[in-house]
Design an enzyme around this catalytic site. Structure first.
Site, PDB file in Angstrom:
ATOM      1  N   ARG A  50       2.774 -18.708 -12.280  1.00 17.63           N
ATOM      2  CA  ARG A  50       3.165 -17.373 -11.826  1.00 17.63           C
ATOM      3  C   ARG A  50       4.553 -17.018 -12.324  1.00 17.63           C
ATOM      4  O   ARG A  50       5.368 -17.901 -12.565  1.00 17.63           O
ATOM      5  CB  ARG A  50       3.227 -17.335 -10.297  1.00 17.63           C
ATOM      6  CG  ARG A  50       1.968 -17.794  -9.641  1.00 17.63           C
ATOM      7  CD  ARG A  50       2.175 -17.811  -8.128  1.00 17.63           C
ATOM      8  NE  ARG A  50       1.035 -18.443  -7.470  1.00 17.63           N
ATOM      9  CZ  ARG A  50       0.884 -18.482  -6.153  1.00 17.63           C
ATOM     10  NH1 ARG A  50       1.799 -17.939  -5.363  1.00 17.63           N
ATOM     11  NH2 ARG A  50      -0.168 -19.061  -5.631  1.00 17.63           N
ATOM     12  N   ASP A  52       7.549 -14.214 -10.836  1.00 16.23           N
ATOM     13  CA  ASP A  52       7.807 -13.322  -9.704  1.00 16.23           C
ATOM     14  C   ASP A  52       8.042 -11.880 -10.152  1.00 16.23           C
ATOM     15  O   ASP A  52       8.240 -11.617 -11.341  1.00 16.23           O
ATOM     16  CB  ASP A  52       9.038 -13.815  -8.936  1.00 16.23           C
ATOM     17  CG  ASP A  52       8.743 -15.076  -8.148  1.00 16.23           C
ATOM     18  OD1 ASP A  52       7.587 -15.273  -7.741  1.00 16.23           O
ATOM     19  OD2 ASP A  52       9.683 -15.877  -7.949  1.00 16.23           O
ATOM     20  N   TYR A 110      12.443 -21.718 -20.013  1.00 15.03           N
ATOM     21  CA  TYR A 110      12.867 -20.427 -19.480  1.00 15.03           C
ATOM     22  C   TYR A 110      14.223 -20.061 -20.072  1.00 15.03           C
ATOM     23  O   TYR A 110      15.045 -20.938 -20.352  1.00 15.03           O
ATOM     24  CB  TYR A 110      13.004 -20.476 -17.955  1.00 15.03           C
ATOM     25  CG  TYR A 110      11.704 -20.419 -17.208  1.00 15.03           C
ATOM     26  CD1 TYR A 110      11.169 -19.199 -16.816  1.00 15.03           C
ATOM     27  CD2 TYR A 110      11.019 -21.583 -16.881  1.00 15.03           C
ATOM     28  CE1 TYR A 110       9.972 -19.136 -16.108  1.00 15.03           C
ATOM     29  CE2 TYR A 110       9.825 -21.526 -16.175  1.00 15.03           C
ATOM     30  CZ  TYR A 110       9.309 -20.296 -15.789  1.00 15.03           C
ATOM     31  OH  TYR A 110       8.129 -20.236 -15.086  1.00 15.03           O
ATOM     32  N   ARG A 197      15.791 -20.071 -11.134  1.00 15.25           N
ATOM     33  CA  ARG A 197      16.775 -19.119 -10.603  1.00 15.25           C
ATOM     34  C   ARG A 197      17.762 -19.801  -9.658  1.00 15.25           C
ATOM     35  O   ARG A 197      18.930 -19.405  -9.584  1.00 15.25           O
ATOM     36  CB  ARG A 197      16.054 -17.954  -9.922  1.00 15.25           C
ATOM     37  CG  ARG A 197      15.341 -17.065 -10.947  1.00 15.25           C
ATOM     38  CD  ARG A 197      14.272 -16.175 -10.330  1.00 15.25           C
ATOM     39  NE  ARG A 197      14.815 -15.354  -9.267  1.00 15.25           N
ATOM     40  CZ  ARG A 197      14.056 -14.636  -8.435  1.00 15.25           C
ATOM     41  NH1 ARG A 197      12.731 -14.653  -8.538  1.00 15.25           N
ATOM     42  NH2 ARG A 197      14.621 -13.911  -7.501  1.00 15.25           N
TER      43      ARG A 197
END
Lengths: 245, 245
Positions: A50, A52, A110, A197
């Site tokens: 997933r 967000d 990422y 994050r």
């Protein structure tokens, strides 16, 4: 029966995230609708994971099985006409029937972008986190080294996440300053909810001087979410690439 | 009475352009409304020039005269709270009462971004022109040299524009390839309506091999819009900087 692998770029700004949910438009839903229109057949997209709401992807990977006869490499052209501009298929190909985007993924990278100027910037607003404070890059680089390895990253997971194991491996973190932008690249085998994050939020705390680089091992060892820094906001985050064997 | 100079960055995607017009939201209007809210006084913003719908700015300049007592350098902070995220004031200062953003401008640099990959890309869609064809950069660089100088650029002006003179000076054009992106930088004393976009459209015709680099002098001499290439679309264009003495 064919198994088709898609590589997808999207701007997450106007979506509730990757995964289908009620009362909100997800990227998965928009892609499945386009595939249904193309194939006249309902297919289920399996994403590598997933993302967000507000998070972007440069190389999200998803696969689906279909009885359709369209050659794998043609999907990227056909879907261009059926998708909105903020979701684009940058590659498509037929893969082995056993290929599974999530289970087969061996790693992910990422990218996180911080815009470190004094005032907000219109052009960057949906693609970076605006931090107007002084940030010590060298300290963040020092702090980042403590994340490399296999640890229980429970302290770096969104509260209330349910997961069978919180052990993950971080392979590499690089931090590059490009003018007013600071780019973080974080590579790991897989990631807990909000893990990237929270790592960025914690590295920024080091960058501000709020915590020392060598505080990281204790934060990891605590396994307590409240010991780590805040969750950096979604708009700076990009799923850059998913790796397969 | 104070004269305040603002330097403004904006994403033009959701606006009808810089200049106020009926039945459409312009950047000037949004800024004037924010200033009215701040100053409790209606002011008129004088822009260095218009930008069209969808065109962006990294350094648009505008000034206004006010009886307000706010120090010039404070506007950039105060306006931050009153403007939407796609319009940001990156600098503000008090200037001589005689300063006029349009009349005093001695030059401008525009940037134009072409995304030269095969398939459209979500992240670039509002900030570049997607061209999937082969582009010969060297030919474009050769062609660009013929624009440098002072000429009657009537062939490079939107049809039906009304202007007292179509003579303009182009000081510099540079073309840089950065991965899949091609960045054009075009500097001149001032520009006719759509001039930058028609120059880029014509340079791209050279890049595709549709016309030769040395065709430019004849196109300029013709003074006919239809001799030049097409107007490149607005979303690739950025007003980068406005120069003053």
């Amino acid at each position: 029966m064919k198994n088709i692998k898609l590589t997808i770029e999207y701007e997450g700004t106007n979506y509730s995230g990757w995964q289908i949910q009620e009362n909100a438009i997800s990227i998965q839903e928009v892609l499945e609708k386009a595939l249904k229109e193309l194939l006249k057949e309902k297919v289920t997209l399996i994403g590598s994971g997933r993302t967000d709401a507000g998070v972007h992807a440069l190389g999200q990977v998803a696969n689906f099985r279909t009885n359709g006869s369209i050659p794998g490499e043609k999907y990227k052209y056909a879907l261009k006409l059926l998708l909105p501009g903020d979701i684009t298929v940058v590659d498509s190909r037929e893969v082995d029937l056993k290929f599974h985007s999530r289970f087969d993924a061996t790693g992910k990278v990422y990218k996180y972008i911080v815009y470190n100027g004094e005032l907000p910037r219109a052009i960057y607003r949906n693609f970076s986190y605006h931090v107007p404070y002084n940030i010590d890059i060298d300290s963040m680089v020092k702090g980042s080294k403590y994340f490399i390895g296999t640890y229980d990253f429970a302290a770096f997971m969104a509260a209330k996440s349910e997961v069978s194991s919180t052990i993950r491996t971080i392979k590499q973190i690089s931090i590059e300053k490009k003018g007013d932008l600071i780019e973080f690249y974080i590579e790991g085998n897989s990631f807990l909810r909000n893990m990237v994050r929270i790592i960025v939020g914690t590295l920024l705390y080091i960058g501000y001087g709020k915590i020392k680089p060598n505080a990281i091992p204790n934060i990891i060892a605590s396994k307590k979410r409240e010991k780590a820094g805040p969750t950096a906001p979604p708009q700076g985050l990009f799923l850059k690439e998913v790796f397969y064997p």
